[in-house]
Motif scaffolding. Sequence first.
Motif, PDB file in Angstrom:
ATOM      1  N   TRP A  94      35.447  83.436   5.320  1.00 45.56           N
ATOM      2  CA  TRP A  94      35.611  81.712   4.920  1.00 45.56           C
ATOM      3  C   TRP A  94      36.798  82.072   4.223  1.00 45.56           C
ATOM      4  O   TRP A  94      36.744  82.722   3.054  1.00 45.56           O
ATOM      5  CB  TRP A  94      34.465  81.435   4.193  1.00 45.56           C
ATOM      6  CG  TRP A  94      33.658  80.865   6.064  1.00 45.56           C
ATOM      7  CD1 TRP A  94      32.528  81.678   6.301  1.00 45.56           C
ATOM      8  CD2 TRP A  94      33.688  80.297   7.255  1.00 45.56           C
ATOM      9  NE1 TRP A  94      32.046  80.706   7.648  1.00 45.56           N
ATOM     10  CE2 TRP A  94      32.583  79.940   7.464  1.00 45.56           C
ATOM     11  CE3 TRP A  94      35.185  78.811   7.380  1.00 45.56           C
ATOM     12  CZ2 TRP A  94      32.761  79.863   8.859  1.00 45.56           C
ATOM     13  CZ3 TRP A  94      34.910  78.903   8.340  1.00 45.56           C
ATOM     14  CH2 TRP A  94      33.912  78.696   9.269  1.00 45.56           C
ATOM     15  N   ILE A  95      37.431  81.506   3.776  1.00 45.22           N
ATOM     16  CA  ILE A  95      38.896  81.395   2.530  1.00 45.22           C
ATOM     17  C   ILE A  95      38.718  79.453   2.969  1.00 45.22           C
ATOM     18  O   ILE A  95      39.112  78.922   3.711  1.00 45.22           O
ATOM     19  CB  ILE A  95      39.873  82.193   2.496  1.00 45.22           C
ATOM     20  CG1 ILE A  95      40.026  81.760   4.377  1.00 45.22           C
ATOM     21  CG2 ILE A  95      39.535  83.836   3.124  1.00 45.22           C
ATOM     22  CD1 ILE A  95      41.603  82.015   4.153  1.00 45.22           C
ATOM     23  N   GLU A  96      38.918  79.313   1.943  1.00 45.01           N
ATOM     24  CA  GLU A  96      39.766  78.045   1.470  1.00 45.01           C
ATOM     25  C   GLU A  96      40.970  77.344   2.240  1.00 45.01           C
ATOM     26  O   GLU A  96      41.978  78.377   1.436  1.00 45.01           O
ATOM     27  CB  GLU A  96      39.619  77.476   0.048  1.00 45.01           C
ATOM     28  CG  GLU A  96      39.385  75.990  -0.177  1.00 45.01           C
ATOM     29  CD  GLU A  96      39.164  74.973  -1.423  1.00 45.01           C
ATOM     30  OE1 GLU A  96      38.678  73.953  -1.792  1.00 45.01           O
ATOM     31  OE2 GLU A  96      38.057  75.855  -2.408  1.00 45.01           O
ATOM     32  N   ALA A  97      41.473  76.610   2.771  1.00 48.58           N
ATOM     33  CA  ALA A  97      42.987  76.056   2.744  1.00 48.58           C
ATOM     34  C   ALA A  97      43.277  75.361   2.297  1.00 48.58           C
ATOM     35  O   ALA A  97      42.013  74.976   1.570  1.00 48.58           O
ATOM     36  CB  ALA A  97      42.433  75.595   4.646  1.00 48.58           C
ATOM     37  N   SER A  98      44.505  75.037   1.968  1.00 40.74           N
ATOM     38  CA  SER A  98      45.366  73.997   1.319  1.00 40.74           C
ATOM     39  C   SER A  98      44.637  72.132   1.565  1.00 40.74           C
ATOM     40  O   SER A  98      45.579  71.634   1.099  1.00 40.74           O
ATOM     41  CB  SER A  98      47.041  74.191   1.151  1.00 40.74           C
ATOM     42  OG  SER A  98      47.559  73.640   2.802  1.00 40.74           O
ATOM     43  N   GLY A  99      44.600  72.538   2.867  1.00 45.17           N
ATOM     44  CA  GLY A  99      44.509  71.327   3.389  1.00 45.17           C
ATOM     45  C   GLY A  99      45.842  69.999   3.967  1.00 45.17           C
ATOM     46  O   GLY A  99      45.786  69.026   4.010  1.00 45.17           O
ATOM     47  N   GLY A 157      31.946  73.073   3.622  1.00 42.70           N
ATOM     48  CA  GLY A 157      32.327  73.409   3.070  1.00 42.70           C
ATOM     49  C   GLY A 157      33.466  71.795   3.003  1.00 42.70           C
ATOM     50  O   GLY A 157      33.860  71.223   1.753  1.00 42.70           O
ATOM     51  N   CYS A 158      33.193  71.547   3.701  1.00 46.51           N
ATOM     52  CA  CYS A 158      33.634  70.008   4.193  1.00 46.51           C
ATOM     53  C   CYS A 158      33.020  68.600   3.634  1.00 46.51           C
ATOM     54  O   CYS A 158      34.169  68.059   3.174  1.00 46.51           O
ATOM     55  CB  CYS A 158      33.570  69.439   5.838  1.00 46.51           C
ATOM     56  SG  CYS A 158      35.247  70.483   6.709  1.00 46.51           S
ATOM     57  N   ARG A 159      31.703  68.735   3.609  1.00 46.10           N
ATOM     58  CA  ARG A 159      30.597  68.433   2.370  1.00 46.10           C
ATOM     59  C   ARG A 159      30.813  68.083   1.100  1.00 46.10           C
ATOM     60  O   ARG A 159      30.387  67.715   0.668  1.00 46.10           O
ATOM     61  CB  ARG A 159      29.119  68.679   2.827  1.00 46.10           C
ATOM     62  CG  ARG A 159      28.182  67.561   2.646  1.00 46.10           C
ATOM     63  CD  ARG A 159      26.782  67.853   2.774  1.00 46.10           C
ATOM     64  NE  ARG A 159      26.000  69.195   2.199  1.00 46.10           N
ATOM     65  CZ  ARG A 159      26.453  70.319   3.232  1.00 46.10           C
ATOM     66  NH1 ARG A 159      26.180  69.661   4.184  1.00 46.10           N
ATOM     67  NH2 ARG A 159      25.329  71.127   2.681  1.00 46.10           N
ATOM     68  N   GLU A 160      31.304  69.654   1.453  1.00 45.75           N
ATOM     69  CA  GLU A 160      31.995  69.669  -0.369  1.00 45.75           C
ATOM     70  C   GLU A 160      33.178  69.029  -1.055  1.00 45.75           C
ATOM     71  O   GLU A 160      33.603  68.983  -2.018  1.00 45.75           O
ATOM     72  CB  GLU A 160      31.827  71.307  -0.966  1.00 45.75           C
ATOM     73  CG  GLU A 160      30.450  71.621  -1.171  1.00 45.75           C
ATOM     74  CD  GLU A 160      30.010  73.494  -0.770  1.00 45.75           C
ATOM     75  OE1 GLU A 160      31.450  74.138  -0.778  1.00 45.75           O
ATOM     76  OE2 GLU A 160      29.042  73.917  -1.424  1.00 45.75           O
ATOM     77  N   GLY A 161      33.921  69.164   0.366  1.00 44.94           N
ATOM     78  CA  GLY A 161      35.169  68.363  -0.341  1.00 44.94           C
ATOM     79  C   GLY A 161      36.388  70.132  -0.143  1.00 44.94           C
ATOM     80  O   GLY A 161      37.578  69.642  -0.394  1.00 44.94           O
TER      81      GLY A 161
END
Length: 140
Positions: A61-66, A27-31
């Motif tokens: 896994w879920i995407e966080a807002s950042g 995920g980090c590699r994909e931003g």
Amino acid sequence: RRRIDPVTEIARNIPRPTPETAPFWDGCREGRLLIQQCTGCGHRQFYPRLVCSQCQGRPVWIEASGKATVESFTIVRQAVSPAYAADVPYVVALLRLAEGPGMMSNIVQCDPGLLTIGMPVTVVFEPMSAEITLPKFRPA
């Protein structure tokens, strides 16, 4: 683990993905900043684990807002090794993600003297190698 000859090469500590952490690093590699959420109780957690830290359920896994806020920080003024000498001073911070979990990271793109507890920050991604991109944070 690869041996480093300190005379010919200065190495940084680069994380090594494990089966539990590989989705996070992908995920980090994909931003995208990913955290885990339990399918049983809904608890959100970071760092990655095989089971929910609250109920032992199965996390997905879920995407966080950042988005996050600074809970604590320290300014590193003396490099821990020659590999980090060009980075000093740098900030290591304990952050509270908007989704709830805590995370440690660096604060970048900010004069360390201007940091405050409670400051809102947002994720940025810094490639370290072809495989590893680090999530760091900057003032929002």
